[in-house]
Design an enzyme around this catalytic site. Structure first.
Site, short mmCIF file in Angstrom:
data_model
loop_
_atom_site.label_atom_id
_atom_site.label_comp_id
_atom_site.label_asym_id
_atom_site.label_seq_id
_atom_site.Cartn_x
_atom_site.Cartn_y
_atom_site.Cartn_z
N HIS A 1 3.32 -0.04 13.31
CA HIS A 1 2.30 0.30 14.30
C HIS A 1 2.19 -0.88 15.25
CE1 HIS A 1 -1.12 1.92 16.30
NE2 HIS A 1 -2.04 1.22 15.66
N ASP B 1 -4.29 -3.06 10.19
CA ASP B 1 -4.27 -3.65 11.53
C ASP B 1 -5.17 -4.88 11.65
OD1 ASP B 1 -2.53 -1.73 12.50
OD2 ASP B 1 -4.11 -0.43 13.26
N SER C 1 -5.85 36.67 12.06
CA SER C 1 -6.18 38.03 12.50
C SER C 1 -6.21 38.10 14.03
CB SER C 1 -7.55 38.46 11.95
OG SER C 1 -8.58 37.71 12.59
N GLY D 1 0.84 -1.19 0.00
CA GLY D 1 0.00 0.00 0.00
C GLY D 1 0.87 1.24 0.00
#
Length: 329
Positions: free
Chosen positions: A107, A82, A251, A25
């Site tokens: 992961h 996962d 701003s 991927g």
């Protein structure tokens, strides 16, 4: 905090070893191309007939099955999603593990929540780039790198950290810096960030702001611009300069509104709920729920996704994005 750089890493720990990238991927492609261009031996696994399989062939790889890649390799990096990693591990990788091999993750979910339980005679490490695979690749091509996390779960060889840092160097992570962590810390903070802030928190805040304006009688199109479209300007500023830099990049009116009204939105009640979400993650409640959801065929996932798709903000957004040529590929 321990951070490693190029001088701390030695690519020779991966020389003569074959690296398998399981899953081609976005992250898999980025890592595989970088490792190959660093002079390392890479084999890619992807399902035949998929767009990723064809992309791997275009990139000069000869993609094979996960089992074949695992059998060939000394270092096995699992980069599938996962919820399918445990199945891929059990069916294709585990039978091909033997003493001295290295299992790599980007992961820590499946290790942290014990969906994958590697044998004790292999190294188990993590190299987690803090950016998508396309960015990893682009930075590599520019001679730069994406910061990474490194963790060691098992050090059977005595060289697990050195191997992990060599891998990080192979994708130029050590050029930017590699921060030491643990599988638990990476997983728990990643899940919390997704749920409470980056995905869950932000998307729900956007919808709440949109609904508030529409219910008060403002045009949905104007509400969309004010609470969703302009969000990129703010997140880009935050990413580039931090929160303080963002406040000085908008701003004075916006800055004062931020400082004086923000705490009325994210209240002590919100912070209490965040702590509850984190506790659910740490205790494994979320992981158990998500694993069960996949086993059951994702009924709640599909229902919730459909409900989100049907929100007015999605209809309005689709129409407005047609007016924005820069959004189109």
């Amino acid at each position: 905090m321990k951070i490693y750089y190029d001088n701390d890493a030695d690519l020779s720990y991966l020389k003569g070893k074959k690296i398998a990238i399981i899953g081609y991927g976005i992250q898999g492609r980025g890592q595989a191309l970088c490792l190959r261009d660093s002079g390392l031996d890479v084999v890619v696994s992807e399902m035949a007939g998929t767009p990723n399989f064809e992309q791997a062939k275009k990139d000069g790889f000869n993609p094979v099955s996960a089992a074949e890649a695992a059998a060939q390799a000394d270092v096995i990096q699992i980069l599938t999603q996962d919820h399918v990693q445990a199945k891929v591990y059990t069916e294709a990788i585990k039978p091909n593990l033997k003493k001295g091999k290295v299992l790599v993750f980007s992961h820590g979910f499946n290790i942290r929540f014990k969906q994958i339980k590697p044998p004790k005679n292999i190294d188990v490490i993590m190299i987690a780039p803090k950016g998508p695979g396309a960015l990893v690749r682009r930075m590599y091509e520019e001679g730069k790198g994406v910061p990474c996390l490194v963790a060691v779960h098992q050090d059977a060889s005595g060289n697990a950290l050195k191997i992990a840092l060599a891998y990080a160097k192979g994708i130029k992570g050590t050029t930017a810096g590699v921060i030491e962590t643990t599988f638990a810390e990476e997983t728990e903070t990643d899940l919390f960030g997704e749920q409470a802030v980056l995905c869950g928190g932000v998307s729900e805040l956007i919808k709440a702001g949109f609904d508030t304006l529409v219910e008060a009688g403002y045009q949905p199109e104007i509400a969309y611009f004010e609470v969703l479209h302009e969000l990129k300007l703010i997140t880009d500023l935050i990413q580039e300069r931090g929160i303080s830099g963002m406040r000085r990049g908008v701003s004075n009116t916006a800055c004062y509104g931020d400082l004086s009204r923000g705490p009325r939105i994210i209240t002590q009640k919100t912070r209490k709920e965040m702590k509850k979400i984190l506790k659910e993650i740490v205790k494994g409640k979320f992981a158990k729920e998500w694993i069960g959801e996949n086993v059951a065929g994702r009924p709640n996932f599909d229902r919730l996704l459909k409900e989100g798709d049907e929100h007015l903000i999605e209809k309005v957004g689709k129409q407005l994005r047609e007016m924005m040529p820069w959004m189109k590929k």
